[in-house]
Design an enzyme around this catalytic site. Structure first.
Site, PDB file in Angstrom:
ATOM      1  N   ASP A  31     -47.544  76.068 -43.407  1.00  0.00           N
ATOM      2  CA  ASP A  31     -47.022  76.535 -44.695  1.00  0.00           C
ATOM      3  C   ASP A  31     -47.774  77.785 -45.152  1.00  0.00           C
ATOM      4  OD1 ASP A  31     -45.375  76.496 -46.890  1.00  0.00           O
ATOM      5  OD2 ASP A  31     -46.435  74.888 -47.937  1.00  0.00           O
ATOM      6  N   GLY A  32     -47.072  78.633 -45.885  1.00  0.00           N
ATOM      7  CA  GLY A  32     -47.721  79.798 -46.498  1.00  0.00           C
ATOM      8  C   GLY A  32     -47.301  81.143 -45.931  1.00  0.00           C
ATOM      9  N   ASN A  33     -46.299  81.162 -45.078  1.00  0.00           N
ATOM     10  CA  ASN A  33     -45.840  82.437 -44.504  1.00  0.00           C
ATOM     11  C   ASN A  33     -45.348  83.397 -45.592  1.00  0.00           C
ATOM     12  OD1 ASN A  33     -46.310  81.238 -42.070  1.00  0.00           O
ATOM     13  ND2 ASN A  33     -44.156  81.082 -41.454  1.00  0.00           N
ATOM     14  N   ARG A  44     -40.515  88.415 -46.718  1.00  0.00           N
ATOM     15  CA  ARG A  44     -40.936  87.091 -46.223  1.00  0.00           C
ATOM     16  C   ARG A  44     -40.872  86.987 -44.702  1.00  0.00           C
ATOM     17  NH1 ARG A  44     -41.340  82.810 -49.624  1.00  0.00           N
ATOM     18  NH2 ARG A  44     -40.641  81.439 -47.962  1.00  0.00           N
ATOM     19  N   SER A  77     -35.486  69.500 -42.828  1.00  0.00           N
ATOM     20  CA  SER A  77     -34.093  69.203 -43.186  1.00  0.00           C
ATOM     21  C   SER A  77     -33.790  69.685 -44.601  1.00  0.00           C
ATOM     22  CB  SER A  77     -33.815  67.699 -43.025  1.00  0.00           C
ATOM     23  OG  SER A  77     -34.784  66.934 -43.708  1.00  0.00           O
ATOM     24  N   ASN A  79     -35.074  72.706 -45.631  1.00  0.00           N
ATOM     25  CA  ASN A  79     -35.146  74.180 -45.615  1.00  0.00           C
ATOM     26  C   ASN A  79     -33.770  74.857 -45.627  1.00  0.00           C
ATOM     27  OD1 ASN A  79     -38.212  74.238 -43.666  1.00  0.00           O
ATOM     28  ND2 ASN A  79     -37.961  74.627 -45.849  1.00  0.00           N
ATOM     29  N   ARG A  82     -32.828  77.174 -48.535  1.00  0.00           N
ATOM     30  CA  ARG A  82     -33.282  78.571 -48.665  1.00  0.00           C
ATOM     31  C   ARG A  82     -32.100  79.533 -48.573  1.00  0.00           C
ATOM     32  NH1 ARG A  82     -39.372  79.064 -46.327  1.00  0.00           N
ATOM     33  NH2 ARG A  82     -40.068  77.085 -47.227  1.00  0.00           N
ATOM     34  N   ARG A 193     -52.171  70.432 -43.284  1.00  0.00           N
ATOM     35  CA  ARG A 193     -51.224  71.299 -43.984  1.00  0.00           C
ATOM     36  C   ARG A 193     -51.985  72.531 -44.459  1.00  0.00           C
ATOM     37  NH1 ARG A 193     -46.077  70.108 -47.624  1.00  0.00           N
ATOM     38  NH2 ARG A 193     -45.470  72.269 -48.002  1.00  0.00           N
ATOM     39  N   ARG A 199     -48.958  68.032 -50.098  1.00  0.00           N
ATOM     40  CA  ARG A 199     -47.842  67.076 -50.026  1.00  0.00           C
ATOM     41  C   ARG A 199     -47.350  67.039 -48.583  1.00  0.00           C
ATOM     42  NH1 ARG A 199     -45.962  71.136 -53.566  1.00  0.00           N
ATOM     43  NH2 ARG A 199     -44.897  72.817 -52.451  1.00  0.00           N
ATOM     44  N   GLU A 212     -55.548  60.986 -40.344  1.00  0.00           N
ATOM     45  CA  GLU A 212     -56.484  61.658 -41.249  1.00  0.00           C
ATOM     46  C   GLU A 212     -55.757  62.879 -41.787  1.00  0.00           C
ATOM     47  OE1 GLU A 212     -59.501  60.611 -42.194  1.00  0.00           O
ATOM     48  OE2 GLU A 212     -59.088  58.816 -41.015  1.00  0.00           O
TER      49      GLU A 212
HETATM   50  C1  IPE Z   1     -42.574  72.347 -45.298  1.00  0.00           C
HETATM   51  O1  IPE Z   1     -42.822  73.526 -45.980  1.00  0.00           O
HETATM   52  C2  IPE Z   1     -41.646  72.574 -44.159  1.00  0.00           C
HETATM   53  C3  IPE Z   1     -42.182  73.349 -43.034  1.00  0.00           C
HETATM   54  C4  IPE Z   1     -43.401  73.797 -42.926  1.00  0.00           C
HETATM   55  C5  IPE Z   1     -41.251  73.582 -41.966  1.00  0.00           C
HETATM   56  P1  IPE Z   1     -41.974  73.938 -47.258  1.00  0.00           P
HETATM   57  O2  IPE Z   1     -42.571  75.209 -47.747  1.00  0.00           O
HETATM   58  O3  IPE Z   1     -40.535  73.933 -46.958  1.00  0.00           O
HETATM   59  O4  IPE Z   1     -42.291  72.727 -48.242  1.00  0.00           O
HETATM   60  P2  IPE Z   1     -42.148  72.598 -49.825  1.00  0.00           P
HETATM   61  O5  IPE Z   1     -40.738  72.980 -50.170  1.00  0.00           O
HETATM   62  O6  IPE Z   1     -43.130  73.556 -50.440  1.00  0.00           O
HETATM   63  O7  IPE Z   1     -42.471  71.173 -50.118  1.00  0.00           O
HETATM   64  C1  IPE Z   2     -43.682  77.980 -43.955  1.00  0.00           C
HETATM   65  O1  IPE Z   2     -43.903  79.042 -44.813  1.00  0.00           O
HETATM   66  C2  IPE Z   2     -42.569  78.245 -42.980  1.00  0.00           C
HETATM   67  C3  IPE Z   2     -41.354  77.459 -43.207  1.00  0.00           C
HETATM   68  C4  IPE Z   2     -41.186  76.523 -44.089  1.00  0.00           C
HETATM   69  C5  IPE Z   2     -40.228  77.772 -42.334  1.00  0.00           C
HETATM   70  P1  IPE Z   2     -43.063  79.201 -46.155  1.00  0.00           P
HETATM   71  O2  IPE Z   2     -41.866  80.024 -45.864  1.00  0.00           O
HETATM   72  O3  IPE Z   2     -42.788  77.899 -46.765  1.00  0.00           O
HETATM   73  O4  IPE Z   2     -44.099  80.031 -47.031  1.00  0.00           O
HETATM   74  P2  IPE Z   2     -44.381  79.886 -48.579  1.00  0.00           P
HETATM   75  O5  IPE Z   2     -44.627  78.440 -48.865  1.00  0.00           O
HETATM   76  O6  IPE Z   2     -43.188  80.416 -49.302  1.00  0.00           O
HETATM   77  O7  IPE Z   2     -45.600  80.720 -48.794  1.00  0.00           O
HETATM   78 MG    MG Z   3     -43.729  76.752 -48.130  1.00  0.00          MG
END
Ligand code: IPE
Ligand code: IPE
Ligand code: MG
Length: 245
Positions: A31-33, A44, A77, A79, A82, A193, A199, A212
């Site tokens: 997460d965090g891209n 993004r 599922s 995503n 978006r 995570r 979460r 863990e």
């Molecule tokens: C979880 O990340 C899904 C993946 C890393 C593929 P999200 O960025 O979609 O999760 P939420 O919406 O913040 O819970």
């Molecule tokens: C995780 O990064 C990648 C995917 C869920 C596909 P995000 O796209 O959720 O990045 P943030 O949470 O918006 O920073």
């Molecule tokens: Mg995210």
């Protein structure tokens, strides 16, 4: 089988015999891209692109550390909520990743697996994924599992459908576990995570029953071999009890 193992199925049975030091299965919510890109005033997609480099680095690092199974959550599922453009960018990157990396994975004796209902993707992408999975299916070095259109609740519902119609007396935790997409894979030992969110976002709800949990602030594109090694070191300091003493 002990009472604990009998009620928790194969996860419990496996887990009970393990010491804290063994680390067979690492699962990561990447997460965090988007935030990585935003910090740099980039679109993004730039964060997702950089995230693929992190995928490469971490999967190499996992192999070097002797981790049997690395599971990466790539597309949930949820995503699909978006914007269409971002979904299409992510699909394009996935297509590109498989095309460019399958040779290295195969040569490194990695078995590629997919969890989630990836048949919802475009037919050409489904064919590409299936061919990559098939090509590496007899590799025995380590397993790289990618979560594609994956959601634990959906996975458990699909497993329940497969069990429906069976004699209820034959349905126990092991029977349900066997029908999950992770079927024959070991339970998750360490679930990481990135990006500071704490979460599970519908990831490995069953398989992580005794995992863990490690939440790190690093954004996924900045996560690499060193960060993985640090996570493993943290894991090694944890004491796992599995309900015992
Ligand atoms: C979880 O990340 C899904 C993946 C890393 C593929 P999200 O960025 O979609 O999760 P939420 O919406 O913040 O819970
Ligand atoms: C995780 O990064 C990648 C995917 C869920 C596909 P995000 O796209 O959720 O990045 P943030 O949470 O918006 O920073
Ligand atoms: Mg995210």
């Amino acid at each position: 089988m002990s009472a604990v193992a009998a009620t928790t199925g194969t996860s419990g049975a496996t887990a009970c015999g393990k010491t804290s030091g063994e680390l067979r299965h690492v699962a990561i919510i990447m997460d965090g891209n988007g935030r990585w890109a935003k910090k740099r005033f980039l679109p993004r997609i730039a964060g997702h692109r950089k995230g693929i480099e992190a995928v490469r680095a971490v999967s190499r690092g996992a192999r070097e550390q002797g981790i049997d199974v690395l599971t990466l959550y790539a597309f949930s599922s949820e995503n699909w909520r978006r914007p269409a453009e971002e979904i299409s960018d992510l699909m394009g990157l996935l297509r590109h990743f498989i095309q460019t990396d399958i040779d290295e994975l195969d040569e490194s004796n990695v078995r590629l697996r997919v969890i989630g209902d990836h048949n919802a993707f475009a037919p050409d992408l489904v064919a590409l994924i299936d061919a990559a999975v098939e090509r590496t299916s007899t590799n025995s070095g380590s397993t790289l599992v990618i979560g594609l259109n994956y959601g634990s609740q959906d996975e458990i519902v699909r497993a329940a459908r497969k069990l429906a119609g069976r004699d209820p007396a034959t349905i126990d935790a092991a029977a349900l576990e066997a029908e999950l997409d992770t079927g024959d894979l070991p339970p998750v030992d360490l679930l990481i995570r990135t990006s500071g969110e704490q979460r599970l976002s519908n990831f490995m709800l069953w398989q992580a029953a005794y995992a863990e949990l490690l939440f790190v602030d690093t954004l996924w594109p900045d996560f690499g071999k060193a960060a993985l090694a640090e996570a493993v070191a943290t894991y090694n300091l944890r004491e796992r009890r599995f309900g015992g003493l």
